[in-house]
Design a protein around this motif. Structure first.
Motif, PDB file in Angstrom:
ATOM      1  N   LEU A 154       0.832  -1.202   0.000  1.00 17.86           N
ATOM      2  CA  LEU A 154       0.000   0.000   0.000  1.00 17.86           C
ATOM      3  C   LEU A 154       0.870   1.257   0.000  1.00 17.86           C
ATOM      4  N   MET A 155       1.905   1.240   0.831  1.00 21.61           N
ATOM      5  CA  MET A 155       2.804   2.384   0.914  1.00 21.61           C
ATOM      6  C   MET A 155       3.544   2.607  -0.400  1.00 21.61           C
ATOM      7  N   LEU A 156       4.042   1.524  -0.983  1.00 18.02           N
ATOM      8  CA  LEU A 156       4.780   1.633  -2.240  1.00 18.02           C
ATOM      9  C   LEU A 156       3.900   2.204  -3.343  1.00 18.02           C
ATOM     10  N   GLU A 157       2.676   1.730  -3.418  1.00 15.77           N
ATOM     11  CA  GLU A 157       1.760   2.225  -4.450  1.00 15.77           C
ATOM     12  C   GLU A 157       1.451   3.702  -4.242  1.00 15.77           C
ATOM     13  N   GLN A 161       2.660   7.042  -6.719  1.00 19.85           N
ATOM     14  CA  GLN A 161       1.718   7.981  -7.314  1.00 19.85           C
ATOM     15  C   GLN A 161       1.911   9.419  -6.836  1.00 19.85           C
ATOM     16  N   THR A 162       2.336   9.596  -5.569  1.00 22.14           N
ATOM     17  CA  THR A 162       2.376  10.945  -4.993  1.00 22.14           C
ATOM     18  C   THR A 162       3.781  11.472  -4.710  1.00 22.14           C
ATOM     19  N   LYS A 163       4.755  10.578  -4.523  1.00 19.51           N
ATOM     20  CA  LYS A 163       6.113  10.920  -4.092  1.00 19.51           C
ATOM     21  C   LYS A 163       6.095  11.679  -2.764  1.00 19.51           C
ATOM     22  N   LYS A 164       5.084  11.408  -1.948  1.00 15.06           N
ATOM     23  CA  LYS A 164       4.977  11.944  -0.598  1.00 15.06           C
ATOM     24  C   LYS A 164       4.947  10.767   0.371  1.00 15.06           C
TER      25      LYS A 164
END
Length: 178
Positions: A154-157, A161-164
């Motif tokens: 979940l974190m990787l995805e 997408q956000t680079k946050k």
């Protein structure tokens, strides 16, 4: 599917093979296992004399270094922060970690930490080549490790997408930022 057994060795460049071996022997108690030297690179056949040394990092793990006397002086990637690239070694427990910090400081090394990472606690210092080293001990529970594994995809995805920084595991460093 390829089935890996373990990492055989990890290799880095060093300024001086003899100095590097002595540092790892004296500082971390690593046994010097093997030295290989050639005037040509076996894989590419390039003329490039080198000394390749291998040290026992425990439990079948091997740390290796290349000294390359004909190459330009080694340096760091100027676009990568010094804290990012490092070699981490595990010690038995927090008592061993704190004893290692004291021992390293008595040898004249500057040691940062301990730093709390939620599931591990770590100290940091540099070898004579400028490689950052980490000594760490496990402090997390199996439940914490299971939760980190669960949220990792979940974190990787979200990151992709956000680079946050996703907040799924913010509890890991909460103590360090309070």
């Amino acid at each position: 599917m390829i089935e890996l057994k373990q990492i055989h060795h990890v290799a880095y460049r060093c300024n001086d093979a003899k100095e590097t071996v002595a540092f790892y022997q004296q500082t971390l108690g690593m046994e010097f296992l093997v030295a290989i030297a050639e005037d040509r690179v076996p894989s590419t056949k390039e003329p490039d004399p080198y000394m390749h040394v291998f040290l026992d990092a425990g439990q079948g793990n091997i740390l290796a270094f290349f000294e390359l006397p004909t190459q330009p002086p080694m340096g760091r990637d100027p676009n990568t922060p010094a804290w990012c690239q490092h070699i981490a070694f595990e010690v038995g427990d927090e008592t061993a970690l704190l004893a290692a910090k004291t021992e390293l400081e008595q040898q004249g090394l500057e040691v940062l930490g301990p730093v709390e990472h939620g599931i591990i606690r770590s100290i940091y210092f540099f070898d004579p080549n400028g490689h950052r080293l980490e000594l760490t001990c496990r402090t997390g529970t199996q439940e914490q490790l299971d939760e980190l594994k669960r949220v990792a995809p979940l974190m990787l995805e979200e990151w992709s997408q956000t680079k946050k920084a996703p907040r799924h595991a913010q509890w890991l460093h909460q103590q360090e930022f309070e």
